[in-house]
Scaffold this motif. Structure first.
Motif, short mmCIF file in Angstrom:
data_model
loop_
_atom_site.label_atom_id
_atom_site.label_comp_id
_atom_site.label_asym_id
_atom_site.label_seq_id
_atom_site.Cartn_x
_atom_site.Cartn_y
_atom_site.Cartn_z
N MET A 585 31.49 40.54 43.37
CA MET A 585 30.84 39.58 42.47
C MET A 585 31.86 38.85 41.59
N LEU A 586 32.97 39.53 41.30
CA LEU A 586 34.01 38.91 40.49
C LEU A 586 34.96 38.05 41.33
N GLY A 587 34.71 37.98 42.64
CA GLY A 587 35.50 37.13 43.52
C GLY A 587 36.77 37.76 44.05
N ASP A 588 36.98 39.04 43.78
CA ASP A 588 38.17 39.72 44.26
C ASP A 588 37.82 40.43 45.58
N HIS A 589 37.90 39.67 46.69
CA HIS A 589 37.47 40.18 47.99
C HIS A 589 38.41 41.27 48.51
N VAL A 590 39.68 41.19 48.17
CA VAL A 590 40.63 42.20 48.62
C VAL A 590 40.29 43.55 47.98
N ALA A 591 40.05 43.55 46.65
CA ALA A 591 39.70 44.80 45.96
C ALA A 591 38.35 45.32 46.43
#
Length: 773
Positions: A585-591
């Motif tokens: 949801m925060l846009g950090d797809h790697v994490a």
């Protein structure tokens, strides 16, 4: 009683009139063993086909011995009788001296080069041991093959266990024709056609055929008897009457040994060869409906005339006599009885003894289940879940007996409640709901007891996961009344906890967050760390769906930290899943991908069905967000398989998460090439939970083989074929893929059938050509 098996002579008439079916693996192992060993024993229970296999082996070896292959059937000899006269008669040794038959046999064989096949040694073991030992010591050109229900146990003996014929599963997605790749089915069909020339597997009888083979344990002799009955009955009718198997399966060959003419006589023979103590243990072990371990056998059966310290030795002797079969997984050994052997022993067990045994059996598995609850928040979680999964049949039998027996309701309730992590983690939601409802039906609706209160919150949890939100709320209302009446702080904490889940699943996130915060405090106050961790990750779920991913991430971080302190994995995996949603949801797809992958790596060994499905869903959302639409479709298909196995959907987890899932699915459909928008991966070839995890954790490689490249094999069959091509045995392939050897046997059989191959070498060559092409 005897026959010579040479290149010129024919087989015994009993073998010549029947087709030899299957046993490819056993024939290969026997050939290899006879090449390197001078004494080979084919060991197994009565009726498993040892004699027929032995005849086939000797026939195939007949040209390798200058003096032929010779068979001596010892079955008609009395118990304890000498066997040397029978061997001397078979070998046509002249009886013109005062020497004993044993001396004449040993002298005659001294310069011979032959294979001596001694069939049915179990009732004349001392005499067989004496003769074989002397022959091996004085006749270097002689090799000996024996069949027996227990080994000879002399130096140099190689024992080859003869297992039942391979069995299909009702879950196998196979055509009627492909069912015959399983030895038991092929055997039944072959023998049935001797009675009904046009017998065939049809859509109408396929499930009856599978169940008949399974309930007869894949035992050739029992299947022979069953096939004979098909002259006047259908497979379905035969199956319906199988509870009368000892009367029903009584039409053996008139030319067979008396003990092989009926199923009853066959088991009678084995029973009579046991000592009184072995017979008692045989009877007592029938309380176990499936497999069991040594500790359970000692605890349940070690009483009265059989003290616990005798059980190990008696088990060993029953294994040696092929009354018990062993199952080995790593260093773990479990035992089981074939169904026919178990039913025979149960008929010998007195009614009073049966009651005592069922009571001890229930107490054993109640203790194990309550130990799992008491030590849940510990490094032993995966061990507990694996044991509960393995002991499922025992637990269900214990529940059935407890619910059906007057005076045992409290224990039944305790067991149903203690199995809560099994119901939820292993995906047995419907089964758990059934047993919890059943024990609650036995309680007075007005009774305020700790047992009833615990059953109410557990059944509420299960109902909510099933999507039955209304029932879940009703159970909680009752639970709250019981908790209030008892002034039970722990029970009140659970009432708030699962009220929070109800609010979450029905979309009231604000109320859910408030309930969870109170539940965490209440659980901490009574010292229930495991429940507190569960409430914390569920609080994180409510927070992230409420639109507060950073707050939710902090909640999950605290849960992960506490879980790590206790080496706890179950709640940790769920907290990682929620953390992944927060990062996404925060846009950090790697994490997000990393958190989900870590959660699934835990599930690779833990295999919690709900966490697995939810985490694979998350990975699909991440793939869609990074515009990898084919991968997103593949992952959503894998998750759908796990949901189907659970009997629920992501919709049960509330409208907010369902909306996210639906939005991702729409994005995938819009982003896909038009030709693939309607595709539904895995619908035609369902994935197991283990396979779904594997799909999710295996990232597509650049230039990896496509489905078209590996046709006609499925992805799983291709993986098996690759490992076979590397030279791995079926057991090694099973260990590599974390599945059972029987599953791999089935895959290899299907590969051979699909590719029309006859050997593993052909598979290796085909894989090599595919990769090089």
């Amino acid at each position: 009683m005897s026959a010579q098996l040479t290149g010129q002579d024919s087989l015994p008439s009993s073998a010549a009139v029947t087709t030899f079916v299957g046993r490819r693996k056993e024939l290969s192992e026997a050939r290899a063993t006879l090449t390197r060993s001078r004494l080979t024993t084919l060991a197994g229970p009565g009726g498993v086909g040892k004699t027929r296999l032995g005849i086939e082996v000797t026939q195939r070896f007949r040209r390798q011995f200058n003096d032929g292959t010779w068979m001596v059937d010892l079955g008609s000899l009395n118990c304890g009788a000498p066997i040397s006269p029978a061997v001397a008669s078979t070998l046509a040794i002249p009886d013109q001296s005062h020497r004993t038959a044993l001396e004449r046999v040993v002298t005659y064989l001294r310069d011979k080069e032959l294979l001596l096949f001694l069939d049915n040694c179990e009732h004349v073991l001392p005499a067989a041991v004496e003769l074989v030992d002397r022959v091996l010591a004085t006749a270097p050109g002689v090799k000996v093959l024996t069949t027996s229900r227990e080994p000879l146990n002399i130096a140099g003996e190689t024992v080859l266990p003869v297992p039942p014929l391979t069995l299909p599963s009702t879950n196998d997605e196979l055509s009627d024709r492909n069912l015959e790749q399983f030895e038991s089915v092929a055997f039944l069909v072959d023998r049935a056609r001797n009675v009904i020339g046009d017998f065939a597997i049809t859509p109408q009888n396929r499930h009856a055929v599978i169940e008949l083979c399974t309930r007869l344990d894949g035992m050739p002799l029992a299947l022979e008897f069953a096939a004979a009955r098909l002259q006047s009955m259908s497979v379905t009718q035969l199956l319906e009457r199988l509870d009368q198997r000892f009367r029903l399966l009584s039409r053996g060959s008139r030319t067979a040994q008396p003990r092989h003419r009926t199923l009853q006589a066959l088991i009678d023979w084995s029973y009579e060869l046991c000592s009184p103590e072995e017979q008692v243990l045989w009877q007592r072990l029938t309380v176990f409906p499936g497999s069991f371990d040594l500790d359970a056998a000692e605890e349940v059966c070690g009483f009265g005339d059989l003290s616990p310290d005798l059980i190990l030795d008696l088990l060993d002797r029953l294994v040696a006599k092929s009354i018990l079969l062993t199952e080995r997984t790593g260093e773990t050994v479990r035992y089981r009885q074939l169904m026919t052997v178990r039913e025979y022993g149960a008929e010998r067990l007195g009614e009073g003894a049966a009651g005592e045994l069922h009571h001890r059996h229930r107490d054993c598995f109640l203790r194990r289940a309550e130990t799992m609850v008491a030590q849940w928040c510990s490094p032993r979680q995966s061990e507990f879940i694996l044991r509960a999964r393995t002991e499922r049949h025992n637990s269900m039998a214990a529940l059935e007996w407890s619910v059906s027996t007057p005076g045992e309701l409290i224990s039944a309730t305790r067991l149903a409640v203690a199995l809560r992590h099994h119901w939820v983690s292993d995906g047995y939601l419907s089964e758990g709901r059934y047993w919890l409802d059943r024990v609650l039906d036995g309680h007075d609706d007005a009774a305020a007891t700790p047992e009833r209160g615990a059953a109410l919150w557990v059944v509420s949890w299960v109902s909510l996961l099933q999507g039955d939100h209304e029932a879940g709320a009703e159970y909680l209302t009752e639970c709250r009344s019981v908790a209030t009446a008892l002034h039970d702080d722990g029970l009140l904490a659970h009432t708030r906890h699962w009220a929070g889940l109800h609010s979450l699943f029905t979309g009231d996130l604000t109320t859910s967050i408030s309930q969870y915060e109170r539940a965490v405090t209440a659980h901490d106050r009574v010292g229930d760390t495991g429940a507190s961790l569960t409430a914390q990750f569920q609080l994180g779920m409510a927070q992230v769906l409420h639109g507060d991913p950073r707050i939710a991430l902090a909640t999950c971080d605290r849960a992960i930290e506490i879980a790590s302190e206790h080496d706890e994995l179950w709640n940790r995996a769920y907290a990682l899943w929620i953390s992944g949603i927060c990062h996404w949801m925060l846009g950090d797809h790697v994490a997000a991908h990393a958190a989900a992958t870590e959660a699934l790596t835990i599930q690779k060994h833990f295999q919690d069905a709900i966490c697995t499905a939810l985490t694979i869903e998350l990975l699909s959302w991440v793939a869609a967000s990074t515009r990898d639409f084919p991968r997103a479709l593949e992952l959503s298909g894998a998750a759908a398989n796990v949901w189907r196995g659970l009997g629920t959907t992501i919709g049960a987890f509330g409208p907010h998460i369902e909306q996210i899932s639906q939005a991702s699915a729409r994005r995938v459909r819009q982003g896909l090439d038009p030709a693939h928008r309607d595709s539904r991966p895995f619908d035609q070839r369902p994935l197991s939970k283990e396979a779904a995890i594997e799909v999710a954790l295996t990232e597509p490689r650049e230039g990896a083989s496509t489905d078209a490249d590996i046709a006609p094999l499925t992805r799983k069959e291709w993986e098996v074929a690759e490992l076979v091509a590397q030279g791995l045995t079926n057991r090694q392939v099973a260990q590599e893929l974390v599945v059972s050897p029987r599953t791999v046997d089935g895959h290899v059989g299907r590969i051979l059938t699909k590719l029309d191959f006859t050997s593993r070498m052909h598979i290796a060559s085909w894989v090599s050509s595919k990769k090089s092409g």
